[in-house]
Write a protein that holds these residues in place. Structure first.
Motif, short mmCIF file in Angstrom:
data_model
loop_
_atom_site.label_atom_id
_atom_site.label_comp_id
_atom_site.label_asym_id
_atom_site.label_seq_id
_atom_site.Cartn_x
_atom_site.Cartn_y
_atom_site.Cartn_z
N ALA A 85 53.44 80.43 82.91
CA ALA A 85 53.72 79.81 81.60
C ALA A 85 54.45 80.79 80.69
O ALA A 85 54.19 80.87 79.49
CB ALA A 85 52.42 79.35 80.96
N ARG A 90 61.59 84.73 82.99
CA ARG A 90 60.58 85.46 83.76
C ARG A 90 60.07 84.67 84.96
O ARG A 90 59.27 85.20 85.76
CB ARG A 90 59.38 85.76 82.84
CG ARG A 90 59.61 86.88 81.86
CD ARG A 90 58.29 87.38 81.36
NE ARG A 90 57.44 87.82 82.45
CZ ARG A 90 56.90 89.04 82.54
NH1 ARG A 90 57.14 89.93 81.59
NH2 ARG A 90 56.11 89.35 83.53
N LEU A 183 66.37 84.44 77.15
CA LEU A 183 65.09 83.84 77.56
C LEU A 183 65.28 82.51 78.30
O LEU A 183 64.31 81.85 78.67
CB LEU A 183 64.16 83.63 76.36
CG LEU A 183 63.78 84.86 75.51
CD1 LEU A 183 62.72 84.49 74.48
CD2 LEU A 183 63.27 86.01 76.38
N1 NAP Z 1 55.60 71.17 80.64
C1 NAP Z 1 55.81 71.08 79.35
O1 NAP Z 1 55.52 70.07 78.71
C2 NAP Z 1 56.39 72.23 78.64
C3 NAP Z 1 56.44 72.24 77.25
C4 NAP Z 1 56.92 73.37 76.61
C5 NAP Z 1 57.36 74.45 77.36
N2 NAP Z 1 57.32 74.40 78.71
C6 NAP Z 1 57.75 75.56 79.52
O2 NAP Z 1 56.66 76.49 79.50
C7 NAP Z 1 57.15 77.83 79.44
C8 NAP Z 1 56.50 78.55 78.26
O3 NAP Z 1 56.76 77.84 77.10
P1 NAP Z 1 55.83 78.03 75.80
O4 NAP Z 1 56.22 76.97 74.84
O5 NAP Z 1 54.42 78.17 76.16
O6 NAP Z 1 56.40 79.42 75.27
P2 NAP Z 1 55.71 80.46 74.29
O7 NAP Z 1 54.76 79.75 73.37
O8 NAP Z 1 56.80 81.27 73.70
O9 NAP Z 1 54.82 81.37 75.26
C9 NAP Z 1 55.38 82.13 76.29
C10 NAP Z 1 54.43 83.27 76.63
O10 NAP Z 1 55.04 84.05 77.65
C11 NAP Z 1 54.71 85.43 77.50
N3 NAP Z 1 55.92 86.25 77.61
C12 NAP Z 1 56.20 87.10 78.62
N4 NAP Z 1 57.38 87.69 78.44
C13 NAP Z 1 57.89 87.22 77.27
C14 NAP Z 1 59.07 87.47 76.55
N5 NAP Z 1 59.99 88.34 76.97
N6 NAP Z 1 59.25 86.80 75.39
C15 NAP Z 1 58.35 85.92 74.96
N7 NAP Z 1 57.19 85.65 75.62
C16 NAP Z 1 56.96 86.29 76.76
C17 NAP Z 1 54.07 85.57 76.13
O11 NAP Z 1 52.72 85.89 76.35
P3 NAP Z 1 52.25 87.42 76.30
O12 NAP Z 1 53.13 88.10 75.30
O13 NAP Z 1 50.85 87.32 75.85
O14 NAP Z 1 52.43 87.97 77.67
C18 NAP Z 1 54.18 84.20 75.47
O15 NAP Z 1 53.03 83.85 74.79
C19 NAP Z 1 58.67 77.71 79.38
O16 NAP Z 1 59.19 77.93 80.66
C20 NAP Z 1 58.95 76.27 78.98
O17 NAP Z 1 60.14 75.76 79.56
C21 NAP Z 1 56.83 73.33 79.34
#
Ligand code: NAP
Length: 363
Positions: A85, A90, A183
């Protein structure tokens, strides 16, 4: 049980909860941890963060047994599946690290930054002999499953066209994952992947791709439109945007009617079936008199009303469980219990084909 792949099968076959680890602590980590609880079949063993304090806080908040680094998580023997996630850039590295540790993977959409990365992920999963699926959860939403069933039962005849969009405005922030090229931001990668993946499910092999995009200040696509033509004769019109609130529904049409999955396209709960009767055309009788011509004029003026009578709509509510992610979780568990390395509904070939389309549109 030194082979972790045997551990996965034995744990899941024994009926004990499947052990999960979540990599990343953002919005999806939060939503997914809730769905694991809603599934009634999972145990959240660990949450991993780049930051130790955030790992501990997230483990407590999300109900995980442990919080630690990404490497700590992969070393846990009681984790069967890793949910990736993290932001898109990444996905490849996080998947490959999990495979190397012998873990099955559910990777958030999209499967990498491009088709080359998706292929690398698929090849690495194959080499490691472990399960891998893209988290394209919409395919498991009950209303989508029902639409697929209706389609195959011939409810609208052979589907010929699909019109779908996924767009909602996001406040511009160049550092945010939505807009950052590093990203893996952009409307197509973040949102367009849903209707593209669904079009591939319904129509099969793409044979022509055209489209256009409008860029955000950072260079990623803020809005994109695509036309996909399929080898079987299907045609899909797809819109996606980070700048505009679109209809966010999906309409499949065939000669006998149309099926509409109503907004939101990612987890619809409402499905309409409009039946239609084809307008019959044919040679007009020769020597038409004035009376017949007058009747024709009246009939034509009522054509719109007549068509409405010929079309019959039924709308059904088809709910999903929990927050909707529970259905893809159950698919992962089912596959692990069956010893499958891929899902038959969202195979890696579908994820790769989706990325091939996105690559072409982003050129
Ligand atoms: N299925 C769905 O409905 C759905 C909805 C939204 C997003 N997504 C997908 O889920 C993934 C994550 O989305 P999200 O909305 O959860 O994102 P987010 O809130 O930004 O969270 C991403 C997490 O990844 C970690 N991370 C590791 N390297 C990072 C970097 N260089 N920059 C930022 N964060 C980094 C961070 O945790 P730490 O810093 O604690 O390691 C961060 O909390 C994406 O691939 C997106 O396409 C899917």
């Amino acid at each position: 049980l030194s082979d972790p792949r045997i551990a996965i099968v034995s744990a899941t076959q024994a009926g004990s909860p499947v052990g999960w680890g979540i990599v990343g602590t953002g919005e999806m980590a939060r939503q997914f941890s809730q769905a694991l609880g809603q599934s009634g079949e999972a145990r959240l063993v660990a949450v991993a963060s780049r930051d130790p304090a955030r790992a501990a806080a997230s483990a407590a908040a999300l109900g995980a047994v442990h919080g630690g680094s990404y490497a700590d998580l992969l070393a846990k023997p009681d984790i069967d599946v890793v949910y990736v996630a993290t932001p898109n850039h990444r996905h490849k590295a996080d998947c490959l690290a999990a495979f190397a540790a012998g873990k099955a993977v559910l990777c958030e959409k999209p499967l990498g930054m491009n088709a080359a990365e998706a292929r690398e992920i698929a090849a690495a999963a194959e080499r490691a002999g472990v399960f891998c699926m893209e988290g394209m959860w919409t395919h498991f939403i009950p209303a989508v499953v029902e639409a697929d069933r209706l389609l195959h039962s011939g409810a609208i005849g052979t589907p010929r066209t699909m019109i779908a969009s996924f767009g909602a405005p996001v406040a511009f922030d160049p550092a945010n994952r939505f807009f950052s090229p590093e990203l893996g931001g952009g409307a197509l990668l973040d949102r367009g992947c849903y209707p593209i993946s669904l079009a591939l499910r319904f129509f099969g092999t793409v044979e022509a791709i055209t489209g256009s995009s409008v860029a955000a200040e950072t260079g990623v696509d803020a809005s994109s439109a695509a036309i996909l033509r399929f080898a079987g004769g299907g045609l899909a019109l797809i819109g996606t945007s980070l700048a505009a609130y679109q209809s966010n529904d999906l309409v499949l049409s065939g000669p006998a009617g149309r099926l509409t999955l109503h907004e939101p396209i990612t987890r619809p709960t409402s499905l309409s079936l409009d039946r239609a009767t084809a307008i019959q055309t044919g040679a007009k009788p020769a020597g038409k008199g004035v009376k017949t011509m007058l009747r024709d004029i009246v009939r034509k003026s009522r054509l719109a009303g007549l068509l409405r009578k010929l079309v019959k709509r039924t709308t059904r509510h088809v709910p999903y469980q929990g927050n909707g992610y529970v259905h893809e979780i159950r698919e992962v568990h089912r596959c692990l219990r069956a010893g499958q390395r891929q899902s038959g509904v969202v195979p890696l070939s579908l994820s790769i084909a989706t990325m091939d389309v996105i690559d072409t549109l982003r050129k």
